[in-house]
Design an enzyme around this catalytic site. Structure first.
Site, short mmCIF file in Angstrom:
data_model
loop_
_atom_site.label_atom_id
_atom_site.label_comp_id
_atom_site.label_asym_id
_atom_site.label_seq_id
_atom_site.Cartn_x
_atom_site.Cartn_y
_atom_site.Cartn_z
N GLY A 97 1.02 -1.20 0.10
CA GLY A 97 -0.12 0.04 0.07
C GLY A 97 0.80 1.20 -0.02
O GLY A 97 1.89 1.35 -0.58
N CYS A 98 0.38 2.23 0.54
CA CYS A 98 1.03 3.70 0.52
C CYS A 98 2.40 3.41 1.04
O CYS A 98 2.55 2.88 2.33
CB CYS A 98 0.26 4.69 1.25
N PHE A 99 3.26 3.73 0.59
CA PHE A 99 4.93 3.39 0.79
C PHE A 99 5.31 4.10 2.23
O PHE A 99 6.29 3.88 2.87
CB PHE A 99 5.91 3.51 -0.19
#
Length: 314
Positions: free
Chosen positions: A163-165
């Site tokens: 997902g969002c890093f």
């Protein structure tokens, strides 16, 4: 906050009036050869600008190694002299002997520091602030530097997408045995992708975290377990509220050993009743994201919105 604002005002006066370098791979002036600079690098290094605090690549860098001039590669600082002053820029209480020159600043109040070899603007130096026993703080723009890590055969790299890093990196950077983390993109078909390009959802890249870990302090298995325990590996269309192909769950393996370890834990999860959506893909080129994405939550001082730690494995 008042101290940070005060330090920021001292450090951020932008002074112009220096001629631009040419846009070649190597710039020659006399017998000197300089590296090609981007427009933003020129703004700081040539035109004596200042990068926004807490956005530089090396603010939170704690790895062992050497910092060199981005313009000419001259050695400037050792990592052993770096300290955290909470001012928003990398800070050093000493330089490599003869590497940094002090010059009265144009504002008449501060002392500028420049590379003694090529004259590149580094930042400013401040004295008697009480941060270290040396009573010296070199306040340096990350963009003026390049970091050369000290070789360590115990350090290995692993790559995870969940997902969002920002959130993926948040947990890995705090894990035991992790020496350094970086966020970027992997698995796509476009070279040097920007964050904006990846957000268009047509480059094939996944937001990915690069994890450098010390094999004498932790293991690849430990990292794989943390990966699964910090995101919803059953979600098939993204992660939490972040929907799109760049947010899918994936482990990029470097060899058959890493692949077999990942498969082992997927099998354990399936036996526990989970429908695992995590993909396994061979390692490909890691393209580092823009500096403002690196250690994002460390700079912002908040916690992830779509990653939560949940104990699964014994």
């Amino acid at each position: 906050m008042k101290l940070r604002l005060f330090i920021y005002l001292l450090c951020t006066v932008i002074v112009g009036g220096v001629s631009c370098v040419q846009s070649q791979n190597k710039i020659e002036q006399g017998n000197m050869k300089y590296n090609k600079l981007s427009p933003e690098e020129e703004r700081v290094i040539i035109h004596k600008g200042t990068e926004v605090p807490y956005t530089g690549e090396y603010v939170n860098n704690k790895r062992a190694g050497m910092y060199v001039c981005r313009r000419c590669n001259a050695p400037l600082y050792n990592s052993s002299d770096k300290f955290d002053s909470h001012c928003g820029w990398p800070s050093f209480d000493d330089e490599i002997k003869g590497a940094v020159k002090r010059v009265p600043d144009a504002d008449g109040r501060r002392t500028e520091i420049i590379c003694a070899n090529c004259g590149a603007h580094l930042g400013h130096v401040f004295l008697n602030e009480g941060f270290t026993a040396k009573e010296t703080r070199h306040c340096v723009n990350s963009i003026s530097l390049k970091f050369i890590p000290q070789e360590n055969k115990m350090i290995k790299k692993a790559y995870f997408a969940s997902g969002c890093f920002w959130g993926t990196e948040y947990y890995f950077m705090k894990a035991k045995g992790v020496a350094h983390t970086a966020v970027g993109f992997m698995g796509g078909h476009v070279d040097h992708p920007s964050y904006e390009q990846v957000c268009q959802k047509n480059t094939g890249h996944l937001e990915t975290t690069e994890v450098e870990y010390d094999t004498s302090k932790t293991t690849y298995e430990d990292l794989v377990k943390l990966f699964f325990e910090t995101h919803d590996f059953t979600q098939t269309n993204g992660q939490g509220p972040d929907i799109g192909p760049q947010y899918l769950s994936c482990i990029f393996y470097a060899d058959e050993n890493e692949k077999s370890i990942a498969e082992k834990y997927i099998s354990i999860l399936q036996k526990k009743g989970y429908k695992v959506a995590t993909m396994l893909k061979p390692l490909s080129t890691f393209w580092k994201a823009e500096d403002y994405h690196q250690q994002y939550y460390e700079h912002k001082g908040t916690t992830p919105y779509c990653h939560v730690y949940k104990k699964i494995f014994e």
